[in-house]
Design a protein around this motif. Structure first.
Motif, PDB file in Angstrom:
ATOM      1  N   GLY A   1      39.749  36.270  41.014  1.00  0.00           N
ATOM      2  CA  GLY A   1      38.534  36.614  41.733  1.00  0.00           C
ATOM      3  C   GLY A   1      37.724  35.373  42.056  1.00  0.00           C
ATOM      4  O   GLY A   1      37.692  34.405  41.307  1.00  0.00           O
ATOM      5  N   LYS A   2      37.080  35.394  43.184  1.00  0.00           N
ATOM      6  CA  LYS A   2      36.331  34.216  43.624  1.00  0.00           C
ATOM      7  C   LYS A   2      34.988  34.121  42.916  1.00  0.00           C
ATOM      8  O   LYS A   2      34.568  33.057  42.500  1.00  0.00           O
ATOM      9  CB  LYS A   2      36.140  34.272  45.134  1.00  0.00           C
ATOM     10  CG  LYS A   2      37.467  34.226  45.905  1.00  0.00           C
ATOM     11  CD  LYS A   2      37.231  34.306  47.395  1.00  0.00           C
ATOM     12  CE  LYS A   2      38.549  34.280  48.166  1.00  0.00           C
ATOM     13  NZ  LYS A   2      38.335  34.376  49.630  1.00  0.00           N
TER      14      LYS A   2
ATOM     15  N   SER B   1      34.579  41.260  38.399  1.00  0.00           N
ATOM     16  CA  SER B   1      34.942  40.084  39.187  1.00  0.00           C
ATOM     17  C   SER B   1      36.444  39.961  39.364  1.00  0.00           C
ATOM     18  O   SER B   1      36.915  39.240  40.242  1.00  0.00           O
ATOM     19  CB  SER B   1      34.400  38.820  38.516  1.00  0.00           C
ATOM     20  OG  SER B   1      35.037  38.608  37.263  1.00  0.00           O
ATOM     21  N   LEU B   2      37.209  40.665  38.533  1.00  0.00           N
ATOM     22  CA  LEU B   2      38.656  40.686  38.726  1.00  0.00           C
ATOM     23  C   LEU B   2      38.989  41.453  39.999  1.00  0.00           C
ATOM     24  O   LEU B   2      38.230  42.334  40.422  1.00  0.00           O
ATOM     25  CB  LEU B   2      39.340  41.354  37.532  1.00  0.00           C
ATOM     26  CG  LEU B   2      39.409  40.569  36.221  1.00  0.00           C
ATOM     27  CD1 LEU B   2      39.938  41.474  35.118  1.00  0.00           C
ATOM     28  CD2 LEU B   2      40.295  39.345  36.373  1.00  0.00           C
ATOM     29  N   PRO B   3      40.098  41.147  40.643  1.00  0.00           N
ATOM     30  CA  PRO B   3      40.500  41.941  41.813  1.00  0.00           C
ATOM     31  C   PRO B   3      40.619  43.413  41.449  1.00  0.00           C
ATOM     32  O   PRO B   3      41.112  43.763  40.374  1.00  0.00           O
ATOM     33  CB  PRO B   3      41.855  41.341  42.194  1.00  0.00           C
ATOM     34  CG  PRO B   3      41.823  39.957  41.642  1.00  0.00           C
ATOM     35  CD  PRO B   3      41.014  40.027  40.386  1.00  0.00           C
ATOM     36  N   ILE B   4      40.157  44.273  42.331  1.00  0.00           N
ATOM     37  CA  ILE B   4      40.136  45.700  42.008  1.00  0.00           C
ATOM     38  C   ILE B   4      41.543  46.273  41.878  1.00  0.00           C
ATOM     39  O   ILE B   4      41.740  47.309  41.233  1.00  0.00           O
ATOM     40  CB  ILE B   4      39.345  46.485  43.077  1.00  0.00           C
ATOM     41  CG1 ILE B   4      39.966  46.283  44.457  1.00  0.00           C
ATOM     42  CG2 ILE B   4      37.887  46.089  43.061  1.00  0.00           C
ATOM     43  CD1 ILE B   4      39.304  47.105  45.540  1.00  0.00           C
TER      44      ILE B   4
ATOM     45  N   GLN C   1      43.123  45.121  35.460  1.00  0.00           N
ATOM     46  CA  GLN C   1      42.123  46.187  35.483  1.00  0.00           C
ATOM     47  C   GLN C   1      42.723  47.486  34.946  1.00  0.00           C
ATOM     48  O   GLN C   1      42.068  48.246  34.226  1.00  0.00           O
ATOM     49  CB  GLN C   1      41.611  46.395  36.915  1.00  0.00           C
ATOM     50  CG  GLN C   1      40.778  45.254  37.463  1.00  0.00           C
ATOM     51  CD  GLN C   1      39.321  45.368  37.026  1.00  0.00           C
ATOM     52  OE1 GLN C   1      38.987  46.086  36.087  1.00  0.00           O
ATOM     53  NE2 GLN C   1      38.447  44.644  37.723  1.00  0.00           N
ATOM     54  N   THR C   2      43.970  47.738  35.292  1.00  0.00           N
ATOM     55  CA  THR C   2      44.626  48.973  34.849  1.00  0.00           C
ATOM     56  C   THR C   2      44.744  49.025  33.336  1.00  0.00           C
ATOM     57  O   THR C   2      44.397  50.028  32.700  1.00  0.00           O
ATOM     58  CB  THR C   2      46.015  49.088  35.500  1.00  0.00           C
ATOM     59  OG1 THR C   2      45.872  49.141  36.919  1.00  0.00           O
ATOM     60  CG2 THR C   2      46.736  50.336  35.026  1.00  0.00           C
TER      61      THR C   2
END
Length: 404
Positions: A205-206, A297-300, A305-306
Motif C-alpha cells: 500500500g502506498k 492501508s493494505l491493498p483491499i 487481509q483475508t
C-alpha cells in the motif's frame, strides 16, 4: 356329614310333573307319506364339519375379493392406446417394448439394442471408450485414471469455448492430486495446487489514506528507482524474490525514529518502505485505532487481509467480492483460508461456501464447485434449484430454466 336328596319329592308349591299333560299323539297318523326326493337318497350321509369348512372357506374368499374390488377410476386413463415403453438395462443396453396388442392377435415383441453400436458414429463414443471405467476398487489402476485426468485437464486448457478454462483444468488437477495421494489431501496440498501457476506481483500500500490493489496480471513489476537484489527463495516460482538493496537503510531509518520516540513517523516510514512486519507489530502495540489504520492501508484484495480478518473471527471481504475484475484471481484467497484454518471450523466452512456462492453468481461454475468441494458440500437433487451442486462442472439451474 352326609345328605340324601329325594328326587321324587318337590319343594315347589305347584306340580310341574309330566304326567299331568295328556298324550297328544295320534296313533292313526301315517308318516310314510314323508319320503326323500330322488336327488336325496334316504341312505345319504351327513356332511362332516371338516368337509363343510372346505366348501365354505373358498366361498368366503371369493365373496370377499369381489366385495372389496376397487371401483374403476372416474378419471380417463393416461394411455388409451398401446404405446412404446423403453428402459435402460444393465450392460449398456436399451430395452424397448413395441406397442403391440396381443389381445388383437399382434405378437408381444421386445427389442434389445446395444448402445455402443447405436452411438458408434458419434463423437461422444470416442470419449466413452477412452474412459478407464468402470471405477472398481482394487481393480482399476490409478495410473490409468491419472493419465485420463491429465489428458482432460490439457483439453480444458486448450478449449477456447470454456468461460473459465483455468478452473475447469483445476478440477481435473484436483483428481490427479487425490489419485497420487490415495484420496488424502490437506489444506497446504490444496494451496500448492491453487498457486501452482500463480505469478502475481504483491504491491504494498502506498499510504494509509490511499487504496491500492494487487496486480494480478502476471506481469513483472518494474521499479526504475530501485536496484533489485537477491532475496529469499519464492515458494510460488522457485526463484529468488526481488528485494530492494536499500531495505537495510529503511530499517535503520525506522530504528532511528523510534529511538527519538517518533512512533507515528516510524510507522509511516515502515509502510512506505514496505516494512509491513515492523509496521503491523508496532501498530498492534500502540492502540486499536492505529492498528485499524494500518490494516486499511493494505491493498483491499491482499490475501493478508483475508487471513487477518479470518483470524479475527470475521468473514473475509474476499468471500463476497471475489470474482470481480478489480479483485483479480480468487485462488490466493482460498489458498490463504485453507492453509490457515482456525479453531472456528464453522467460520472456515461458511467462508469457503460463501466464496463459492459468489463465484457461482458470476457464472464461474467450475470455480464455485471447487470451493464447494473444499467446503465438503454434498451433491443435491437436480429438480431443486436451491441445491448448490448436482453434477460437478455443470450448472443445473441453467439447464432447468432452459428445459422449462
Amino acid at each position: 356329614v352326609s345328605a340324601v336328596y329325594d328326587t321324587t319329592s318337590s319343594t315347589l308349591a305347584v306340580d310341574y310333573s309330566h304326567g299331568q299333560y295328556p298324550d297328544q299323539t295320534d296313533a292313526s297318523q301315517n308318516y310314510s307319506q314323508y319320503v326323500y326326493p330322488s336327488e336325496y337318497p334316504a341312505d345319504s350321509t351327513w356332511i362332516t364339519p371338516e368337509q363343510r369348512e372346505l366348501i365354505i372357506i373358498p366361498l368366503r374368499v371369493y365373496l370377499s375379493l369381489h366385495s372389496l374390488a376397487p371401483p374403476r377410476p372416474a378419471t380417463p386413463e393416461k394411455f388409451t392406446m398401446p404405446h412404446c415403453c423403453a428402459r435402460f438395462g444393465p450392460g449398456g443396453h436399451l430395452v424397448q417394448v413395441l406397442p403391440n396388442l396381443p389381445s388383437a392377435g399382434q405378437p408381444a415383441l421386445v427389442d434389445i439394442h446395444n448402445l455402443e453400436i447405436m452411438q458408434q458414429d458419434t463423437p461422444d463414443q470416442v470419449e466413452l471408450r477412452s474412459f478407464p471405467g468402470p471405477l472398481v476398487k482394487e481393480e482399476t489402476h490409478k495410473v490409468d485414471v491419472i493419465k485420463f485426468s491429465q489428458r482432460k485437464a490439457l483439453e480444458c486448457s486448450r478449449d477456447n469455448n470454456l468461460l473459465d478454462k483455468s478452473s475447469a483444468c483445476l478440477l481435473w488437477e484436483f483428481i490427479v492430486l487425490l489419485c497420487k495421494q490415495n484420496g488424502t489431501a490437506v489444506g497446504t496440498d490444496i494451496a500448492e495446487l491453487l498457486l501452482s501457476e500463480h505469478r502475481s506481483v504483491w504491491l504494498p500500500g502506498k499510504s494509509p489514506n490511499e487504496t491500492n490493489l494487487i496486480d494480478f496480471n502476471n506481469e513483472p513489476l518494474s521499479r526504475a528507482e530501485e536496484e533489485p537484489g537477491a532475496g529469499p527463495l519464492s515458494l510460488l516460482s522457485d526463484t529468488f524474490m526481488i528485494v530492494p538493496e536499500n531495505i537495510g537503510k529503511e530499517t535503520e531509518h525506522f530504528r532511528e525514529l523510534l529511538l527519538f520516540g517518533r512512533k507515528k513517523d516510524a510507522l509511516e516510514a515502515a509502510m512506505k518502505g514496505g516494512l509491513w512486519g515492523h509496521a503491523l507489530l508496532l501498530a498492534c502495540k500502540m492502540d486499536n485505532r492505529t492498528h485499524a489504520s494500518v490494516m486499511t492501508s493494505l491493498p483491499i484484495n491482499d490475501p493478508l487481509q483475508t487471513v487477518y480478518q479470518l483470524m479475527s473471527g470475521r468473514m473475509p471481504a474476499s468471500a463476497t467480492c471475489c470474482g470481480e475484475e478489480k479483485w483479480g484471481d480468487w485462488r490466493p484467497h482460498l489458498a490463504m483460508v485453507l492453509s490457515n484454518l482456525t479453531h472456528a471450523r464453522d467460520l472456515d466452512t461458511r467462508t469457503v461456501t460463501t466464496m463459492g456462492d459468489t463465484l457461482a453468481s458470476k457464472g464461474l461454475t467450475d470455480a464455485a464447485h471447487f470451493c464447494y468441494l473444499m467446503a465438503q458440500v454434498g451433491l443435491g437433487v437436480f429438480t431443486k434449484k436451491s441445491a448448490k451442486m448436482v453434477l460437478i462442472g455443470s450448472n443445473h439451474r441453467f439447464v432447468t430454466e432452459v428445459s422449462q
